[in-house]
Each structure stands twice: as structure tokens, then as C-alpha cells.
Design an enzyme around this catalytic site. Structure first.
Site, PDB file in Angstrom:
ATOM      1  N   VAL A  92      11.597   4.060 -10.376  1.00  0.00           N
ATOM      2  CA  VAL A  92      11.206   5.626 -10.673  1.00  0.00           C
ATOM      3  C   VAL A  92      11.621   6.304  -9.789  1.00  0.00           C
ATOM      4  CG1 VAL A  92       8.877   6.678 -11.134  1.00  0.00           C
ATOM      5  CG2 VAL A  92       9.025   4.325 -11.562  1.00  0.00           C
ATOM      6  N   LEU A 105       0.608   3.743  -2.107  1.00  0.00           N
ATOM      7  CA  LEU A 105       1.103   3.480  -3.435  1.00  0.00           C
ATOM      8  C   LEU A 105       1.594   4.997  -4.201  1.00  0.00           C
ATOM      9  CD1 LEU A 105      -1.701   1.141  -4.923  1.00  0.00           C
ATOM     10  CD2 LEU A 105       0.306   0.596  -3.849  1.00  0.00           C
ATOM     11  N   ARG A 108       8.259   5.200   1.906  1.00  0.00           N
ATOM     12  CA  ARG A 108       8.685   5.688   3.070  1.00  0.00           C
ATOM     13  C   ARG A 108       9.010   7.370   2.938  1.00  0.00           C
ATOM     14  NH1 ARG A 108      10.739   1.809   6.849  1.00  0.00           N
ATOM     15  NH2 ARG A 108      10.312  -0.275   6.085  1.00  0.00           N
ATOM     16  N   GLN A 124      15.798  -7.667  -2.841  1.00  0.00           N
ATOM     17  CA  GLN A 124      14.354  -8.334  -2.694  1.00  0.00           C
ATOM     18  C   GLN A 124      14.060  -8.941  -3.995  1.00  0.00           C
ATOM     19  OE1 GLN A 124      10.738  -6.750  -0.987  1.00  0.00           O
ATOM     20  NE2 GLN A 124      10.250  -6.329  -2.828  1.00  0.00           N
ATOM     21  N   GLU A 177      12.927  -2.486  -9.092  1.00  0.00           N
ATOM     22  CA  GLU A 177      14.427  -2.759  -8.586  1.00  0.00           C
ATOM     23  C   GLU A 177      15.035  -1.682  -7.597  1.00  0.00           C
ATOM     24  OE1 GLU A 177      16.749  -3.134 -12.111  1.00  0.00           O
ATOM     25  OE2 GLU A 177      15.793  -4.902 -12.771  1.00  0.00           O
ATOM     26  N   LYS A 178      14.204  -1.061  -7.122  1.00  0.00           N
ATOM     27  CA  LYS A 178      14.548  -0.288  -5.889  1.00  0.00           C
ATOM     28  C   LYS A 178      14.976  -0.955  -4.995  1.00  0.00           C
ATOM     29  CE  LYS A 178      11.740   1.900  -3.041  1.00  0.00           C
ATOM     30  NZ  LYS A 178      12.395   1.093  -1.584  1.00  0.00           N
ATOM     31  N   GLY A 226       0.846  -1.129  -0.049  1.00  0.00           N
ATOM     32  CA  GLY A 226      -0.029  -0.036   0.122  1.00  0.00           C
ATOM     33  C   GLY A 226       0.778   1.197  -0.060  1.00  0.00           C
ATOM     34  N   GLN A 237       7.907  -9.282   7.943  1.00  0.00           N
ATOM     35  CA  GLN A 237       9.162  -8.623   7.331  1.00  0.00           C
ATOM     36  C   GLN A 237       9.647  -7.426   8.025  1.00  0.00           C
ATOM     37  OE1 GLN A 237       7.096  -8.138   3.452  1.00  0.00           O
ATOM     38  NE2 GLN A 237       8.352  -6.351   3.105  1.00  0.00           N
ATOM     39  N   HIS A 252       4.872   2.113  -8.000  1.00  0.00           N
ATOM     40  CA  HIS A 252       3.880   1.151  -8.040  1.00  0.00           C
ATOM     41  C   HIS A 252       3.117   1.276  -9.134  1.00  0.00           C
ATOM     42  CE1 HIS A 252       4.178   1.587  -3.417  1.00  0.00           C
ATOM     43  NE2 HIS A 252       4.602   0.355  -3.620  1.00  0.00           N
TER      44      HIS A 252
HETATM   45  O1  PAF Z   1       7.928  -4.631  -1.775  1.00  0.00           O
HETATM   46  C1  PAF Z   1       7.169  -4.491  -0.974  1.00  0.00           C
HETATM   47  O2  PAF Z   1       6.422  -3.769  -0.928  1.00  0.00           O
HETATM   48  C2  PAF Z   1       7.044  -5.946  -0.386  1.00  0.00           C
HETATM   49  O3  PAF Z   1       8.487  -6.229   0.152  1.00  0.00           O
HETATM   50  C3  PAF Z   1       6.294  -7.022  -0.930  1.00  0.00           C
HETATM   51  C4  PAF Z   1       7.085  -7.446  -1.937  1.00  0.00           C
HETATM   52  C5  PAF Z   1       4.855  -6.672  -1.315  1.00  0.00           C
HETATM   53  C6  PAF Z   1       6.142  -8.176   0.138  1.00  0.00           C
HETATM   54  O4  PAF Z   1       5.444  -7.913   1.419  1.00  0.00           O
END
Ligand code: PAF
Length: 254
Positions: free
Chosen positions: A173, A30, A184, A150, A145-146, A28, A58, A34
Site C-alpha cells: 500500500v 499500525l 518507519r 521476509q 510485500e513491502k 505495532g 530482529q 497493516h
Molecule cells: O513485518 C513485521 O512487522 C515483522 O517483521 C513481523 C513479521 C511482525 C515479525 O516480527
């Protein structure tokens, strides 16, 4: 846009949906980063599913989870504007019926960079992404890719565990001043935002050593978690007024 709150309702619906599906997983809050993933998925698939789930497993710090921005109404409006087909909004109980006793872990690349200081972070990411891949039933999944580490870990997990969904990395972006878009960023104060701009440009300088850049950042009250070069890329994570920001970019070859 059809909104699903129940994962079993979604799975039943997905099984009756003909054609290709792209999924964009998010927590979220966004922003255009995104939305660029949603646009790409719409270009490459018959349908696009976005998921919003703030995944507690996480977060290595409770206060970080508690302060994570939640902007559901504007997220829905933004997704509707792009004519996103479906949105899934699952809750913790549905995603973790096992109460997080089962985990997906990686033992090498997840231990460096962000994994070195955020204990358990990538276990939480890989576990939730694995679950969401199984729930979504998509042909393609899009990641920015930021969060390069991950993205890389998810791609390798999909390979290692024979997941059918294609994992696609998408360009970062950036704001006009080079700051990588991130949920953030909205937590930064006015002064913090200026420091973030300074950081985003300072780390790009390739004529200074990493140590010189680190001191420059720290002299400006920016706490450096890491600034490292690996695999032909430079990676950074810093804290500005308690807000953790990450970035990375490929190094010039010359
Ligand atoms: O990149 C994110 O927003 C999160 O790490 C993800 C991939 C949605 C997993 O919770």
C-alpha cells in the site's frame, strides 16, 4: 475486540473457537498497509487475530530498536474501528522462554539484500514468526510485500517445516506520492519526508541504470544500502536522516 496478553490464555481460547482464523502479525505503529491485511483476513476468514510484538531479536542495532515507534492506543483504536476480533500483546518472556537459544535460520536467500547488511535480522524474524504461527493456530497468515524478502522467506519456511498455516502475500500500500507505507515513515522529519518521496519515485525509473539512480540518490543526501534487481523485481534499501526505508516492485517485461 478481545485483547489477550497471555499466550496460554489465547491458546486455550483458540482451541475452543470454531471456524477459520486469519492472523496478521505486526510490531505495532499500525498504518493503512497493516489495516489492508486485517481487511483481507476479515474477508477470507471467520475471525481475525492481530498480534503486536516489537521483536528485539530482529534488530541488528540497539538504537533502531529503541527508536522504533510505539503507538499502542491508536493501534487499538484503529483495529477496533475495523472490528478486528482479537488482539494478542505478548511480552518478551512469554515469546522467548528459552531466551532465544533456539532459532530458525535460513542459509541462502536470507544472506542477500537486507540480510547482507542486517546481521541476524532474518533469524530473528523467522524465529518469532514460527513461534507466532504456533501460538496463533490460524488457517491463514497475511504479510505485506513491502517486506518481500521476509514474505518469501516465511512462505518457504512454512513449506520446509510443514506448517499448516497458508502464507499469503499482499500488495504494497503506497502513499499518493508512491512512498511505500511503513511504520518507519513516521520517524522522518519534514525534509526527510520530501527526500523519501524523491527516493520512492527515483527508484521506479526504468530508463536509467541502477548506477545512475544510485548517484542521483546519493547526490541528494540519501544513503543507499542496496539497489538491486533479482527475480524480475527491483529491490531498494536506503537511509534518509538515519531512517531505513525499503521498497520493491516487479520490473516491466518490455
Ligand atoms: O513485518 C513485521 O512487522 C515483522 O517483521 C513481523 C513479521 C511482525 C515479525 O516480527
Amino acid at each position: 475486540m478481545k485483547i489477550f496478553k497471555d499466550i496460554y490464555e489465547w491458546k486455550k481460547f483458540r482451541n475452543s473457537l470454531p471456524g477459520s482464523l486469519g492472523v496478521v502479525m505486526t510490531m505495532g505503529a499500525l498504518h493503512d498497509g497493516h489495516y489492508s491485511l486485517v481487511k483481507r483476513s476479515k474477508d477470507e476468514n471467520d475471525y481475525t487475530l492481530c498480534t503486536i510484538f516489537v521483536n528485539p531479536t530482529q534488530f541488528d542495532r540497539r538504537d533502531d530498536l529503541d527508536n522504533y515507534p510505539v503507538t499502542l492506543d491508536s493501534d487499538i483504536a484503529g483495529l477496533e474501528k475495523l472490528e478486528t476480533d482479537f488482539l494478542l500483546l505478548p511480552n518478551f518472556k512469554q515469546i522467548y522462554p528459552d531466551n532465544y537459544t533456539y532459532k530458525v535460520c535460513e542459509s541462502e536467500f536470507s544472506k542477500i539484500l537486507c540480510g547482507a547488511s542486517r546481521k541476524g535480522h532474518f533469524d530473528g524474524v523467522l524465529t518469532v514468526v514460527m513461534k507466532l504461527l504456533n501460538i496463533a493456530g490460524a488457517r491463514r497468515a497475511y504479510f505485506g510485500e513491502k517486506d518481500y524478502q521476509q514474505y518469501h522467506l516465511i512462505r518457504k519456511m512454512a513449506e520446509a517445516l510443514f506448517i499448516d498455516t497458508e502464507i499469503i502475500g499482499c500488495d504494497i500500500v503506497r502513499e499518493k506520492d508512491n512512498l511505500a507505507m511503513s511504520s518507519r515513515n513516521m520517524k522522518l522529519t519534514e525534509n526527510g519526508r520530501k527526500l523519501a518521496s524523491f527516493y520512492a519515485n527515483a527508484i521506479r525509473c526504468q530508463s536509467k541504470s541502477l548506477d545512475e539512480i544510485k548517484s542521483e540518490l546519493e547526490n541528494n543526501a540519501i544513503k543507499v544500502d542496496y539497489l538491486e534487481e533479482r527475480f524480475g523485481r527491483r529491490f531498494a534499501a536506503v537511509f534518509i536522516n538515519g531512517v531505513r526505508l525499503i521498497d520493491n516492485f516487479p520490473l516491466n517485461k518490455d
